[in-house]
Design a protein around this motif. Structure first.
Motif, PDB file in Angstrom:
ATOM      1  N   THR A 219      52.334 -43.484   4.314  1.00 12.61           N
ATOM      2  CA  THR A 219      51.823 -44.243   3.163  1.00 12.61           C
ATOM      3  C   THR A 219      52.947 -44.619   2.194  1.00 12.61           C
ATOM      4  O   THR A 219      52.865 -45.634   1.508  1.00 12.61           O
ATOM      5  CB  THR A 219      50.745 -43.434   2.399  1.00 12.61           C
ATOM      6  OG1 THR A 219      51.265 -42.137   2.067  1.00 12.61           O
ATOM      7  CG2 THR A 219      49.487 -43.280   3.223  1.00 12.61           C
ATOM      8  N   VAL A 220      53.994 -43.795   2.148  1.00 13.08           N
ATOM      9  CA  VAL A 220      55.153 -44.121   1.298  1.00 13.08           C
ATOM     10  C   VAL A 220      55.900 -45.316   1.886  1.00 13.08           C
ATOM     11  O   VAL A 220      56.289 -46.246   1.167  1.00 13.08           O
ATOM     12  CB  VAL A 220      56.103 -42.907   1.172  1.00 13.08           C
ATOM     13  CG1 VAL A 220      57.350 -43.272   0.359  1.00 13.08           C
ATOM     14  CG2 VAL A 220      55.380 -41.730   0.530  1.00 13.08           C
ATOM     15  N   LYS A 221      56.070 -45.327   3.212  1.00 11.27           N
ATOM     16  CA  LYS A 221      56.785 -46.424   3.885  1.00 11.27           C
ATOM     17  C   LYS A 221      56.070 -47.762   3.743  1.00 11.27           C
ATOM     18  O   LYS A 221      56.698 -48.816   3.766  1.00 11.27           O
ATOM     19  CB  LYS A 221      56.960 -46.107   5.377  1.00 11.27           C
ATOM     20  CG  LYS A 221      57.911 -44.967   5.665  1.00 11.27           C
ATOM     21  CD  LYS A 221      58.083 -44.727   7.149  1.00 11.27           C
ATOM     22  CE  LYS A 221      58.962 -45.756   7.805  1.00 11.27           C
ATOM     23  NZ  LYS A 221      59.303 -45.403   9.203  1.00 11.27           N
ATOM     24  N   GLU A 222      54.745 -47.708   3.607  1.00 15.16           N
ATOM     25  CA  GLU A 222      53.967 -48.946   3.537  1.00 15.16           C
ATOM     26  C   GLU A 222      53.548 -49.312   2.110  1.00 15.16           C
ATOM     27  O   GLU A 222      52.791 -50.259   1.914  1.00 15.16           O
ATOM     28  CB  GLU A 222      52.723 -48.808   4.420  1.00 15.16           C
ATOM     29  CG  GLU A 222      53.021 -48.744   5.904  1.00 15.16           C
ATOM     30  CD  GLU A 222      53.696 -49.988   6.438  1.00 15.16           C
ATOM     31  OE1 GLU A 222      53.290 -51.105   6.042  1.00 15.16           O
ATOM     32  OE2 GLU A 222      54.639 -49.865   7.242  1.00 15.16           O
ATOM     33  N   ASP A 223      54.047 -48.581   1.118  1.00 14.69           N
ATOM     34  CA  ASP A 223      53.674 -48.824  -0.277  1.00 14.69           C
ATOM     35  C   ASP A 223      54.521 -49.976  -0.844  1.00 14.69           C
ATOM     36  O   ASP A 223      55.687 -49.802  -1.177  1.00 14.69           O
ATOM     37  CB  ASP A 223      53.903 -47.543  -1.090  1.00 14.69           C
ATOM     38  CG  ASP A 223      53.344 -47.634  -2.500  1.00 14.69           C
ATOM     39  OD1 ASP A 223      53.214 -48.755  -3.016  1.00 14.69           O
ATOM     40  OD2 ASP A 223      53.062 -46.575  -3.089  1.00 14.69           O
ATOM     41  N   PHE A 224      53.899 -51.156  -0.969  1.00 15.31           N
ATOM     42  CA  PHE A 224      54.617 -52.346  -1.444  1.00 15.31           C
ATOM     43  C   PHE A 224      55.022 -52.223  -2.911  1.00 15.31           C
ATOM     44  O   PHE A 224      56.053 -52.746  -3.321  1.00 15.31           O
ATOM     45  CB  PHE A 224      53.766 -53.604  -1.264  1.00 15.31           C
ATOM     46  CG  PHE A 224      53.634 -54.063   0.171  1.00 15.31           C
ATOM     47  CD1 PHE A 224      54.359 -53.458   1.186  1.00 15.31           C
ATOM     48  CD2 PHE A 224      52.790 -55.114   0.502  1.00 15.31           C
ATOM     49  CE1 PHE A 224      54.252 -53.880   2.505  1.00 15.31           C
ATOM     50  CE2 PHE A 224      52.669 -55.552   1.823  1.00 15.31           C
ATOM     51  CZ  PHE A 224      53.392 -54.926   2.817  1.00 15.31           C
ATOM     52  N   MET A 225      54.208 -51.535  -3.695  1.00 15.63           N
ATOM     53  CA  MET A 225      54.535 -51.381  -5.122  1.00 15.63           C
ATOM     54  C   MET A 225      55.780 -50.511  -5.283  1.00 15.63           C
ATOM     55  O   MET A 225      56.667 -50.828  -6.087  1.00 15.63           O
ATOM     56  CB  MET A 225      53.357 -50.774  -5.880  1.00 15.63           C
ATOM     57  CG  MET A 225      53.496 -50.839  -7.392  1.00 15.63           C
ATOM     58  SD  MET A 225      53.423 -52.534  -8.043  1.00 15.63           S
ATOM     59  CE  MET A 225      51.638 -52.789  -8.105  1.00 15.63           C
ATOM     60  N   LEU A 226      55.857 -49.438  -4.531  1.00 18.26           N
ATOM     61  CA  LEU A 226      57.039 -48.574  -4.577  1.00 18.26           C
ATOM     62  C   LEU A 226      58.273 -49.341  -4.116  1.00 18.26           C
ATOM     63  O   LEU A 226      59.339 -49.239  -4.733  1.00 18.26           O
ATOM     64  CB  LEU A 226      56.839 -47.341  -3.693  1.00 18.26           C
ATOM     65  CG  LEU A 226      58.065 -46.422  -3.527  1.00 18.26           C
ATOM     66  CD1 LEU A 226      58.480 -45.815  -4.864  1.00 18.26           C
ATOM     67  CD2 LEU A 226      57.797 -45.327  -2.502  1.00 18.26           C
ATOM     68  N   LEU A 227      58.124 -50.109  -3.050  1.00 16.70           N
ATOM     69  CA  LEU A 227      59.248 -50.906  -2.547  1.00 16.70           C
ATOM     70  C   LEU A 227      59.726 -51.878  -3.621  1.00 16.70           C
ATOM     71  O   LEU A 227      60.934 -52.015  -3.856  1.00 16.70           O
ATOM     72  CB  LEU A 227      58.829 -51.663  -1.288  1.00 16.70           C
ATOM     73  CG  LEU A 227      59.837 -52.645  -0.689  1.00 16.70           C
ATOM     74  CD1 LEU A 227      61.142 -51.942  -0.317  1.00 16.70           C
ATOM     75  CD2 LEU A 227      59.246 -53.343   0.538  1.00 16.70           C
ATOM     76  N   ALA A 228      58.784 -52.540  -4.277  1.00 13.27           N
ATOM     77  CA  ALA A 228      59.149 -53.532  -5.296  1.00 13.27           C
ATOM     78  C   ALA A 228      59.888 -52.902  -6.474  1.00 13.27           C
ATOM     79  O   ALA A 228      60.932 -53.413  -6.903  1.00 13.27           O
ATOM     80  CB  ALA A 228      57.899 -54.257  -5.788  1.00 13.27           C
ATOM     81  N   VAL A 229      59.379 -51.779  -6.997  1.00 12.45           N
ATOM     82  CA  VAL A 229      60.060 -51.147  -8.141  1.00 12.45           C
ATOM     83  C   VAL A 229      61.422 -50.604  -7.716  1.00 12.45           C
ATOM     84  O   VAL A 229      62.393 -50.663  -8.487  1.00 12.45           O
ATOM     85  CB  VAL A 229      59.219 -50.026  -8.794  1.00 12.45           C
ATOM     86  CG1 VAL A 229      57.930 -50.563  -9.367  1.00 12.45           C
ATOM     87  CG2 VAL A 229      58.938 -48.882  -7.850  1.00 12.45           C
ATOM     88  N   GLY A 230      61.514 -50.120  -6.477  1.00  9.20           N
ATOM     89  CA  GLY A 230      62.795 -49.624  -5.976  1.00  9.20           C
ATOM     90  C   GLY A 230      63.830 -50.731  -5.841  1.00  9.20           C
ATOM     91  O   GLY A 230      65.012 -50.545  -6.177  1.00  9.20           O
ATOM     92  N   ILE A 231      63.387 -51.890  -5.387  1.00  8.34           N
ATOM     93  CA  ILE A 231      64.289 -53.040  -5.227  1.00  8.34           C
ATOM     94  C   ILE A 231      64.773 -53.531  -6.596  1.00  8.34           C
ATOM     95  O   ILE A 231      65.963 -53.810  -6.793  1.00  8.34           O
ATOM     96  CB  ILE A 231      63.570 -54.190  -4.467  1.00  8.34           C
ATOM     97  CG1 ILE A 231      63.326 -53.796  -3.010  1.00  8.34           C
ATOM     98  CG2 ILE A 231      64.366 -55.492  -4.558  1.00  8.34           C
ATOM     99  CD1 ILE A 231      64.571 -53.519  -2.195  1.00  8.34           C
ATOM    100  N   ILE A 232      63.858 -53.628  -7.556  1.00  9.41           N
ATOM    101  CA  ILE A 232      64.239 -54.090  -8.903  1.00  9.41           C
ATOM    102  C   ILE A 232      65.177 -53.085  -9.560  1.00  9.41           C
ATOM    103  O   ILE A 232      66.208 -53.463 -10.135  1.00  9.41           O
ATOM    104  CB  ILE A 232      62.989 -54.311  -9.785  1.00  9.41           C
ATOM    105  CG1 ILE A 232      62.163 -55.473  -9.245  1.00  9.41           C
ATOM    106  CG2 ILE A 232      63.396 -54.586 -11.232  1.00  9.41           C
ATOM    107  CD1 ILE A 232      60.801 -55.630  -9.900  1.00  9.41           C
ATOM    108  N   SER A 233      64.855 -51.808  -9.462  1.00  9.23           N
ATOM    109  CA  SER A 233      65.692 -50.763 -10.051  1.00  9.23           C
ATOM    110  C   SER A 233      67.111 -50.808  -9.484  1.00  9.23           C
ATOM    111  O   SER A 233      68.096 -50.755 -10.233  1.00  9.23           O
ATOM    112  CB  SER A 233      65.056 -49.397  -9.780  1.00  9.23           C
ATOM    113  OG  SER A 233      65.983 -48.353  -9.968  1.00  9.23           O
ATOM    114  N   THR A 234      67.204 -50.926  -8.159  1.00 10.44           N
ATOM    115  CA  THR A 234      68.519 -50.954  -7.513  1.00 10.44           C
ATOM    116  C   THR A 234      69.300 -52.205  -7.914  1.00 10.44           C
ATOM    117  O   THR A 234      70.510 -52.151  -8.147  1.00 10.44           O
ATOM    118  CB  THR A 234      68.372 -50.908  -5.974  1.00 10.44           C
ATOM    119  OG1 THR A 234      67.469 -49.858  -5.625  1.00 10.44           O
ATOM    120  CG2 THR A 234      69.706 -50.673  -5.300  1.00 10.44           C
TER     121      THR A 234
END
Length: 279
Positions: A219-234
């Motif tokens: 569920t972590v690998k498929e979480d689009f919201m987590l991916l998006a915040v991680g991409i913006i943060s990085t």
């Protein structure tokens, strides 16, 4: 709120096979073909997600049919599992091209991939499909997904969160930040397994996760919201490190994702960009 709800619903209905068809070579194939056909940025992510969802449906349907035909196969009738597997293998490139075609039509872009363009490409790979077979392939995907193909991609999450950050007063250079996010989103798709493998090991503080831990991490690998915040943060960390802490706090406030989770995701991405374990 709509995107967050959609993301939660997707995660709650997640298939055990989710992510199986986001293997690097497949994603790279879709990205390169989308670039060759000058498609809108969102189309390549849409094509990846469409192919993933369709292939899982197809595999599940074939497994169901296979189980139902066990008795007839034992009597020497029906399709064997190997022939069903061959059926998936033989049509995979056709389905991939059809997903790109459908994605190009969804992107509301003037440059859609028509049948002639798709056929010419398939013929260059020595496939002998007809225009009718190409149309039937698109229809097969539409029917399998019950015509629900306009799914939100991580890019939609990234762009909406950037809008909210700007509205909330985060004074960041919008164009360079958007471009960096696009590059990192591509990178995260192409190195998906490596990034999430690192993230899992950080989360469990163990270099050898168990099968159960890997399964629960899906569920972590498929979480689009987590991916998006991680991409913006990085992206912010790379371009404007002085604003990074403020942006992470804003992202935490907007999405409810903890600052620690955002930090860990950024670390996993940066580790694979730099190619080093140095913090």
């Amino acid at each position: 709120i709509h995107l967050a709800t959609e993301n939660e619903q997707y995660l709650s209905e997640l298939s055990d096979q989710a992510g199986c068809f986001k293997e690097t070579r497949t994603v790279e194939f879709i990205f390169l073909l989308s670039e060759k056909w000058h498609l809108d940025e969102s189309a390549r992510y849409q094509a990846v997600e469409l192919l993933e969802r369709f292939m899982i449906k197809q595999v599940e349907q074939i497994c169901k049919t296979s189980r139902e035909n066990v008795k007839s196969r034992e009597q020497g009738q029906g399709s064997s599992w190997s022939s069903l597997k061959d059926q998936i293998y033989d049509t995979f490139v056709l389905r991939l091209v059809s997903c790109i075609q459908l994605a190009s039509k969804l992107s509301l872009h003037y440059n859609i991939v028509n049948s002639d363009t798709a056929l010419k490409f398939l013929q260059s790979l020595k496939y002998s499909y007809t225009k009718q077979e190409l149309l039937e392939s698109e229809l097969a995907i539409l029917k399998s997904l019950h015509f629900q193909i306009n799914v939100s991609t991580p890019l939609a999450y990234v762009e909406l969160l950037l809008e909210v950050l700007g509205h909330n007063g985060c004074l960041l250079p919008s164009k360079p930040l958007h471009e960096m996010c696009m590059q990192l989103l591509d990178f995260s798709y192409l190195t998906r397994d490596s990034i999430y493998d690192t993230l899992l090991k950080i989360a469990i503080e163990n270099s050898t996760p168990s099968k159960l831990q890997v399964a629960k991490f899906l569920t972590v690998k498929e979480d689009f919201m987590l991916l998006a915040v991680g991409i913006i943060s990085t992206s912010v960390f790379i371009l404007n490190p002085g604003h990074w802490k403020q942006v992470v706090e804003h992202l935490n406030y907007i999405t409810g994702i903890t600052s620690q989770s955002i930090l860990e995701f950024s670390y996993a991405v940066l580790k694979h960009i730099v190619g080093s374990t140095t913090p």
